[in-house]
Write a protein that holds these residues in place. Structure first.
Motif, PDB file in Angstrom:
ATOM      1  N   ILE A 245       1.048   3.336  -3.373  1.00  0.00           N
ATOM      2  CA  ILE A 245       0.553   5.089  -2.965  1.00  0.00           C
ATOM      3  C   ILE A 245       1.665   6.133  -3.734  1.00  0.00           C
ATOM      4  O   ILE A 245       1.540   7.512  -4.103  1.00  0.00           O
ATOM      5  CB  ILE A 245      -0.163   5.317  -1.524  1.00  0.00           C
ATOM      6  CG1 ILE A 245      -1.012   4.678  -1.494  1.00  0.00           C
ATOM      7  CG2 ILE A 245      -0.151   6.900  -1.574  1.00  0.00           C
ATOM      8  CD1 ILE A 245      -1.805   4.786   0.104  1.00  0.00           C
ATOM      9  N   TYR A 246       2.955   5.522  -3.126  1.00  0.00           N
ATOM     10  CA  TYR A 246       4.067   6.779  -3.652  1.00  0.00           C
ATOM     11  C   TYR A 246       4.269   6.961  -4.491  1.00  0.00           C
ATOM     12  O   TYR A 246       4.921   7.796  -5.500  1.00  0.00           O
ATOM     13  CB  TYR A 246       5.120   6.029  -2.500  1.00  0.00           C
ATOM     14  CG  TYR A 246       7.034   6.970  -2.552  1.00  0.00           C
ATOM     15  CD1 TYR A 246       7.047   7.855  -1.926  1.00  0.00           C
ATOM     16  CD2 TYR A 246       7.475   7.067  -3.649  1.00  0.00           C
ATOM     17  CE1 TYR A 246       7.526   8.881  -2.020  1.00  0.00           C
ATOM     18  CE2 TYR A 246       8.799   7.477  -3.964  1.00  0.00           C
ATOM     19  CZ  TYR A 246       9.108   8.462  -2.900  1.00  0.00           C
ATOM     20  OH  TYR A 246       9.870   9.569  -3.200  1.00  0.00           O
TER      21      TYR A 246
ATOM     22  N   THR B 102       1.347  -1.218   0.256  1.00  0.00           N
ATOM     23  CA  THR B 102       0.274  -0.190   0.365  1.00  0.00           C
ATOM     24  C   THR B 102       0.785   0.905   0.051  1.00  0.00           C
ATOM     25  O   THR B 102       0.772   2.246  -1.289  1.00  0.00           O
ATOM     26  CB  THR B 102      -0.715   0.428   1.029  1.00  0.00           C
ATOM     27  OG1 THR B 102      -2.044  -1.425   0.737  1.00  0.00           O
ATOM     28  CG2 THR B 102      -1.734   1.524   0.942  1.00  0.00           C
ATOM     29  N   SER B 103       1.862   1.411   0.703  1.00  0.00           N
ATOM     30  CA  SER B 103       2.684   2.457   1.110  1.00  0.00           C
ATOM     31  C   SER B 103       3.330   2.461   0.080  1.00  0.00           C
ATOM     32  O   SER B 103       3.758   3.749  -0.713  1.00  0.00           O
ATOM     33  CB  SER B 103       3.402   2.515   2.520  1.00  0.00           C
ATOM     34  OG  SER B 103       4.340   1.001   1.991  1.00  0.00           O
TER      35      SER B 103
END
Length: 238
Positions: free
Chosen positions: A37-38, A33-34
């Motif tokens: 999104i990044y 997820t991180s």
């Protein structure tokens, strides 16, 4: 009566550690997820930065570099988090107490990092194409970008796993990992950008440039991943 406990094979140890990492990630989805999104935020920044220059610069010539910059910075975020759970929960110390070959830990962690990076790339590359290449006409060899992406990601995962282990206990580990990682993968990055750009642009020198760059990237992978594998026992035991 004595009971003899059979030691698991190396492959069984590797599979157990890999499954542990995959189950942990797909349960929490923190790393994927991180990174996802990044990567999306980087694409938005790219769009804002190039909004006024897209008509002046040849976006096809720049696309290989932009794509690999996205991959490298996204991978740094993921690699920084690859040992977070083991460190916070004391799992790493427990693994080191088990009588197993330390290189198996490297192979399992590098494989899981590779798979996570490939998943993020599968998601972000279509978005990259939609944002920047729909208004242009890539060459018929565009699909060949898969080859340098896979070869480059293998090197990034292997080298990054070693370096993230080195920096796990350092102050400012995020910065320290980047300081070590970027210079070390520069030859791989240069070769992969060249091969990716050649596949996107095509042209008369496409096959020569693509083949030479890919050979350089593959050779770098073999040397550095093997070196990381050999050194891992010392690094993780320090």
């Amino acid at each position: 009566m004595s009971v003899t406990v059979k030691r698991p094979s190396t492959f069984t140890q590797y599979k157990t550690l890999l499954v542990k990492d995959l189950r942990q990630e797909f349960r929490t989805k923190e790393m994927l997820t991180s990174m996802g999104i990044y990567a999306l935020l980087v694409l938005i920044v790219y769009g804002a930065a190039l909004a006024q220059t897209a008509q002046v610069f040849d976006i096809l010539q720049m696309s290989g570099g932009l794509l690999w910059a996205l991959i490298v910075f996204t991978s740094l975020l993921g690699l920084n988090r690859s040992f977070t759970a083991e460190k916070e929960q004391g799992c790493l110390e427990g693994i080191l107490l088990v009588p197993l070959d330390r290189s198996v830990v490297f192979l399992a962690k590098a494989t899981s990092n590779l798979l996570f990076l490939l998943v993020v790339e599968i998601i972000t590359i279509p978005l990259f194409y939609f944002f920047f290449l729909t208004s242009t006409t890539p060459s018929d060899s565009f699909w060949l970008i898969v080859v340098p992406l896979v070869v480059g990601t293998i090197g990034v995962a292997g080298i990054g796993t070693l370096l993230s282990t080195i920096t796990i206990n350092t102050r400012g580990k995020d910065v320290m990992l980047a300081v070590l990682f970027i210079p070390l993968i520069f030859p791989l990055l240069y070769a992969c950008v060249s091969a990716t750009t050649a596949a996107i642009v095509g042209g008369d020198l496409f096959m020569e440039t693509f083949t030479m760059s890919l050979a350089l990237a593959a050779g770098y992978d073999v040397i550095m991943v093997l070196l990381s594998w050999v050194l891992y026992d010392f690094v993780i035991s320090v």
